[in-house]
Write a protein that holds these residues in place. Structure first.
Motif, mmCIF file in Angstrom:
data_model
loop_
_atom_site.group_PDB
_atom_site.id
_atom_site.type_symbol
_atom_site.label_atom_id
_atom_site.label_comp_id
_atom_site.label_asym_id
_atom_site.label_seq_id
_atom_site.Cartn_x
_atom_site.Cartn_y
_atom_site.Cartn_z
ATOM 1 N N ILE A 291 -37.106 12.538 3.625
ATOM 2 C CA ILE A 291 -37.880 12.593 2.367
ATOM 3 C C ILE A 291 -37.630 13.911 1.640
ATOM 4 O O ILE A 291 -37.536 13.946 0.411
ATOM 5 N N GLU A 292 -37.484 14.990 2.391
ATOM 6 C CA GLU A 292 -37.241 16.285 1.730
ATOM 7 C C GLU A 292 -35.860 16.306 1.066
ATOM 8 O O GLU A 292 -35.703 16.826 -0.041
ATOM 9 N N THR A 293 -34.875 15.727 1.724
ATOM 10 C CA THR A 293 -33.541 15.645 1.114
ATOM 11 C C THR A 293 -33.568 14.751 -0.121
ATOM 12 O O THR A 293 -32.969 15.080 -1.158
ATOM 13 N N ALA A 294 -34.279 13.642 -0.021
ATOM 14 C CA ALA A 294 -34.373 12.725 -1.174
ATOM 15 C C ALA A 294 -34.991 13.443 -2.363
ATOM 16 O O ALA A 294 -34.488 13.353 -3.490
ATOM 17 N N GLU A 295 -36.063 14.153 -2.118
ATOM 18 C CA GLU A 295 -36.742 14.834 -3.218
ATOM 19 C C GLU A 295 -35.845 15.919 -3.826
ATOM 20 O O GLU A 295 -35.739 16.034 -5.054
ATOM 21 N N ALA A 296 -35.184 16.690 -2.972
ATOM 22 C CA ALA A 296 -34.311 17.761 -3.483
ATOM 23 C C ALA A 296 -33.136 17.175 -4.255
ATOM 24 O O ALA A 296 -32.745 17.692 -5.310
ATOM 25 N N ASP A 297 -32.560 16.099 -3.749
ATOM 26 C CA ASP A 297 -31.437 15.466 -4.453
ATOM 27 C C ASP A 297 -31.869 14.928 -5.813
ATOM 28 O O ASP A 297 -31.153 15.064 -6.810
ATOM 29 N N LEU A 298 -33.043 14.305 -5.847
ATOM 30 C CA LEU A 298 -33.521 13.759 -7.117
ATOM 31 C C LEU A 298 -33.807 14.886 -8.103
ATOM 32 O O LEU A 298 -33.490 14.794 -9.295
ATOM 33 N N ARG A 299 -34.399 15.958 -7.613
ATOM 34 C CA ARG A 299 -34.688 17.109 -8.484
ATOM 35 C C ARG A 299 -33.394 17.648 -9.091
ATOM 36 O O ARG A 299 -33.324 17.933 -10.287
ATOM 37 N N GLU A 300 -32.364 17.721 -8.270
ATOM 38 C CA GLU A 300 -31.080 18.215 -8.765
ATOM 39 C C GLU A 300 -30.480 17.224 -9.773
ATOM 40 O O GLU A 300 -30.046 17.611 -10.857
ATOM 41 N N LEU A 301 -30.458 15.953 -9.414
ATOM 42 C CA LEU A 301 -29.850 14.934 -10.275
ATOM 43 C C LEU A 301 -30.504 14.888 -11.649
ATOM 44 O O LEU A 301 -29.824 14.853 -12.674
ATOM 45 N N LEU A 302 -31.854 14.850 -11.662
ATOM 46 C CA LEU A 302 -32.572 14.692 -12.928
ATOM 47 C C LEU A 302 -32.907 16.039 -13.568
ATOM 48 O O LEU A 302 -33.567 16.076 -14.607
ATOM 49 N N PRO B 215 -46.193 6.739 3.659
ATOM 50 C CA PRO B 215 -45.349 6.351 2.523
ATOM 51 C C PRO B 215 -44.455 5.160 2.890
ATOM 52 O O PRO B 215 -44.275 4.842 4.072
ATOM 53 N N PRO B 216 -43.901 4.492 1.873
ATOM 54 C CA PRO B 216 -42.963 3.391 2.139
ATOM 55 C C PRO B 216 -41.642 3.992 2.628
ATOM 56 O O PRO B 216 -40.706 4.170 1.851
ATOM 57 N N THR B 217 -41.594 4.285 3.911
ATOM 58 C CA THR B 217 -40.530 5.142 4.453
ATOM 59 C C THR B 217 -39.138 4.570 4.226
ATOM 60 O O THR B 217 -38.224 5.300 3.842
ATOM 61 N N TYR B 218 -38.958 3.279 4.480
ATOM 62 C CA TYR B 218 -37.612 2.731 4.361
ATOM 63 C C TYR B 218 -37.152 2.716 2.904
ATOM 64 O O TYR B 218 -35.986 2.996 2.605
ATOM 65 N N GLY B 219 -38.065 2.424 1.994
ATOM 66 C CA GLY B 219 -37.721 2.451 0.579
ATOM 67 C C GLY B 219 -37.307 3.849 0.127
ATOM 68 O O GLY B 219 -36.366 4.011 -0.664
ATOM 69 N N ILE B 220 -37.995 4.860 0.641
ATOM 70 C CA ILE B 220 -37.644 6.244 0.291
ATOM 71 C C ILE B 220 -36.272 6.594 0.866
ATOM 72 O O ILE B 220 -35.460 7.251 0.205
ATOM 73 N N TYR B 221 -36.009 6.124 2.071
ATOM 74 C CA TYR B 221 -34.680 6.329 2.671
ATOM 75 C C TYR B 221 -33.597 5.685 1.815
ATOM 76 O O TYR B 221 -32.556 6.305 1.508
ATOM 77 N N MET B 222 -33.818 4.439 1.380
ATOM 78 C CA MET B 222 -32.820 3.751 0.549
ATOM 79 C C MET B 222 -32.647 4.464 -0.794
ATOM 80 O O MET B 222 -31.525 4.583 -1.304
ATOM 81 N N ALA B 223 -33.746 4.931 -1.363
ATOM 82 C CA ALA B 223 -33.644 5.707 -2.609
ATOM 83 C C ALA B 223 -32.830 6.972 -2.347
ATOM 84 O O ALA B 223 -31.968 7.349 -3.145
ATOM 85 N N GLY B 224 -33.076 7.605 -1.211
ATOM 86 C CA GLY B 224 -32.332 8.819 -0.874
ATOM 87 C C GLY B 224 -30.836 8.551 -0.748
ATOM 88 O O GLY B 224 -30.003 9.342 -1.221
ATOM 89 N N LEU B 225 -30.466 7.436 -0.142
ATOM 90 C CA LEU B 225 -29.042 7.082 -0.065
ATOM 91 C C LEU B 225 -28.474 6.853 -1.471
ATOM 92 O O LEU B 225 -27.323 7.212 -1.760
ATOM 93 N N THR B 226 -29.294 6.249 -2.331
ATOM 94 C CA THR B 226 -28.857 6.027 -3.710
ATOM 95 C C THR B 226 -28.657 7.351 -4.439
ATOM 96 O O THR B 226 -27.689 7.508 -5.196
ATOM 97 N N PHE B 227 -29.546 8.295 -4.194
ATOM 98 C CA PHE B 227 -29.395 9.614 -4.833
ATOM 99 C C PHE B 227 -28.089 10.270 -4.360
ATOM 100 O O PHE B 227 -27.381 10.898 -5.159
ATOM 101 N N GLN B 228 -27.775 10.135 -3.081
ATOM 102 C CA GLN B 228 -26.527 10.725 -2.579
ATOM 103 C C GLN B 228 -25.316 10.040 -3.218
ATOM 104 O O GLN B 228 -24.322 10.685 -3.550
ATOM 105 N N TRP B 229 -25.418 8.750 -3.386
ATOM 106 C CA TRP B 229 -24.351 8.000 -4.069
ATOM 107 C C TRP B 229 -24.207 8.503 -5.503
ATOM 108 O O TRP B 229 -23.097 8.738 -5.987
#
Lengths: 368, 368
Positions: B50-61, B242-256
């Motif tokens: 979740i921390e990686t997902a949030e940091a990646d999204l912050r960077e992307l947007l 939290p909806p853990t698996y959905g956040i994981y999938m979003a995180g993979l999408t952010f990395q993509w």
């Protein structure tokens, strides 16, 4: 390689066959050319998934026809607000506090109604359930709230109360998050049951609500539409976009449950038989040990969540590290209670509990 | 076999690499011995996700440091209640109605505040956005609500309004569900942005909220704790499970998304470049055709959602059946509008739009 045994209290272990099927179907569900994640929730493919899931769950839990099954979002903590928003009519609600979760429900309800503490086991440190005969039920309660299995404190109500026999005409609301589908439910005694999916039903992010039809349609005007049970029911859990993949995974879990058997027992009855055997094995071992202790009164012990302590808590870190090395994961107790906790949900096989007991015995003997 | 192209408006197509990685990691995430679905949300494995997902999204947007990123549940329709519960203080809120979604937001807000219709394009059948200079903004509005891309009507605001220049000191709230991560966001003009994940970010069941810190802490007393932004922020999106698996999938999408490039452009800028090319191709083809029509004013057209009609609607069923046979899925328009809709989210490659245009040309020529 043997897959580790995962004792997490939730999100929790899932049946390995379910995970395997999900992985195999990830890019193409049944020749549709789509992942389940990529389907419109209103298309015929996903409609068949959610309808099958609902029908399978109804069959498994023997939910009567006058109850609606809803798949929602927000988890148990969300329901702590959503239930009084829908059922309290702003009036009196009785709460039976038996541990952390019902305590949270009681506190949250203050925002929406007049919560009344009908009973509490706080003085017993949540290790002993107050006898139903001692509950101070209100004559005008809109409903009675009860958490039928407390995940953190490891206490479980092994028979739902008959509120009528206790002099109350209010419907019973149960939070059955952490033991749903581990045992049968006596729906004659229930008005509404809710639970997060992430223990026994599927992944986090799906909330199951089973509600008697006459309780629909009484929401407060301040109830958000997305959380109004009648709106959700009238739209077949599709008022807002449902958590489609979580519902699919829950559906696969329901199909797995339907395939389970023990002798002549099938489905939930088979699981209940297994769950009793798993719990007896672990509690039996703890009780004969002078090294480990479980503090919950024998007749209130949860089959699902077994909190226990090393009498010498300076060994906790070594115990957890050794467990992990032995392939026994997520045994650390909840931060509010400390110690250890082994959650023995449906997906945990007897072999996992045997491995845990073997490890615990070994750990004890090495230090003897 | 070529995977079909999926034009669903949401839940929508996901990058195939993301699905492949999820399938490969389903039973064992990074040697943990657990599926992501089976991890305690408070364990170090999921915390890192979740921390990686949030940091990646912050960077992307390019989200500024004074904004908090929250992962919630309930979707856009849930937020229609949650935003006024948190931001309205029970006062006046200005709504700019540009299509179905902002209309729903306006209606839901009546439960919690005093919603004021500042502008509407209903008289234009939601095909033309009201110019910001024409908005009737209230001097005492707590915030101004705007849906910056209307998924159903296919209208998109290509520049966020500068409310200060329009004489309003209220923060701007945008529902960016259906174009988040398709283009850059000018955060100087935004107080809060929310969106369901199921179009451009990941699977249904995760709701993204990006909120300026000074807007936290003003929730109405009737706001459920699980939906109080301050409570969610203070608990790192972990007040409830939290909806853990959905956040994981979003995180993979952010990395993509971070891996994507077009020439010198990276991440969201690269996606925006591609999205413009995809939209130009499809609108350009429709506009030169006398067989298909899109009714939205040219400068308000959505890059993400392209509703279009066959001028002879008796051909609709044949068009959809032929499209499916050609590997072009989920093109049916929303029931409230009819006709067709092609959603061209980030995961749709240019080749998919080329295939759609080729099919549309072919279908038209066969009937000529």
């Amino acid at each position: 390689m043997q897959r580790p045994y995962n004792f997490s209290a939730g999100p929790a272990a899932m049946p390995v066959e379910v995970l395997q099927q999900a992985a195999a179907e990830m890019l193409d569900w049944h020749g549709s050319g789509m992942s389940v994640m990529e389907m419109s929730h209103r298309g015929k493919e996903f409609m068949s998934i959610i309808e099958t899931a609902e029908a399978d769950l109804r069959e498994l839990l023997a939910v009567p026809p006058n109850f609606r099954i809803l798949f929602m979002q927000g988890g148990g903590l969300g329901e702590n607000a959503i239930v009084p928003l829908n059922l309290s009519r702003g009036g009196v609600v009785d709460f039976v506090v038996t541990g952390s979760w019902s305590q949270k429900s009681f506190k949250e309800a203050r925002k929406f109604c007049d919560p009344h503490l009908a009973a509490s086991n706080e003085a017993d440190c949540h290790t002993r359930l107050p006898a139903p005969g001692s509950w101070q039920l209100s004559p005008d309660a809109q409903y009675v709230h009860l958490c039928s299995n407390e995940t953190i404190h490891g206490v479980e109500l092994h028979e739902l109360p008959d509120l009528k026999a206790l002099g109350s005409n209010a419907p019973l609301v149960i939070d059955f998050s952490s033991h749903v589908a581990s045992r049968t439910v006596d729906w004659r005694r229930v008005g509404l049951a809710f639970g997060g999916a992430q223990k026994n039903l599927g992944p986090a992010g799906v909330t199951l609500v089973v509600v008697r039809e006459d309780l629909l349609g009484h929401a407060l005007s301040i109830c958000p539409s997305a959380f109004d049970y009648k709106t959700v029911a009238d739209n077949g859990s599709m008022y807002n976009t449902p958590p489609t993949y979580g519902i699919y995974m829950a559906g696969l879990t329901f199909q797995w449950l339907k395939r389970q058997s023990e002798g002549n027992l099938r489905g939930i009855a088979a699981m209940e038989h297994r769950n009793m055997a798993k719990a007896e094995l672990l509690y039996g071992f703890i009780d004969q040990s002078s090294f480990y202790v479980n503090k919950v009164a024998t007749d209130c012990r949860s089959r699902m969540n077994v909190p226990f302590f090393l009498r010498d808590e300076s060994r906790n870190e070594a115990f957890l590290a050794g467990a992990k090395a032995a392939g026994l994961l997520q045994l650390k107790g909840h931060k509010s209670v400390g110690g250890m906790r082994a959650s023995l949900y449906n997906a945990m096989p007897l072999e996992g509990v045997q491995a845990l007991v073997a490890y615990m015995r070994d750990f004890e003997q090495k230090l003897a």
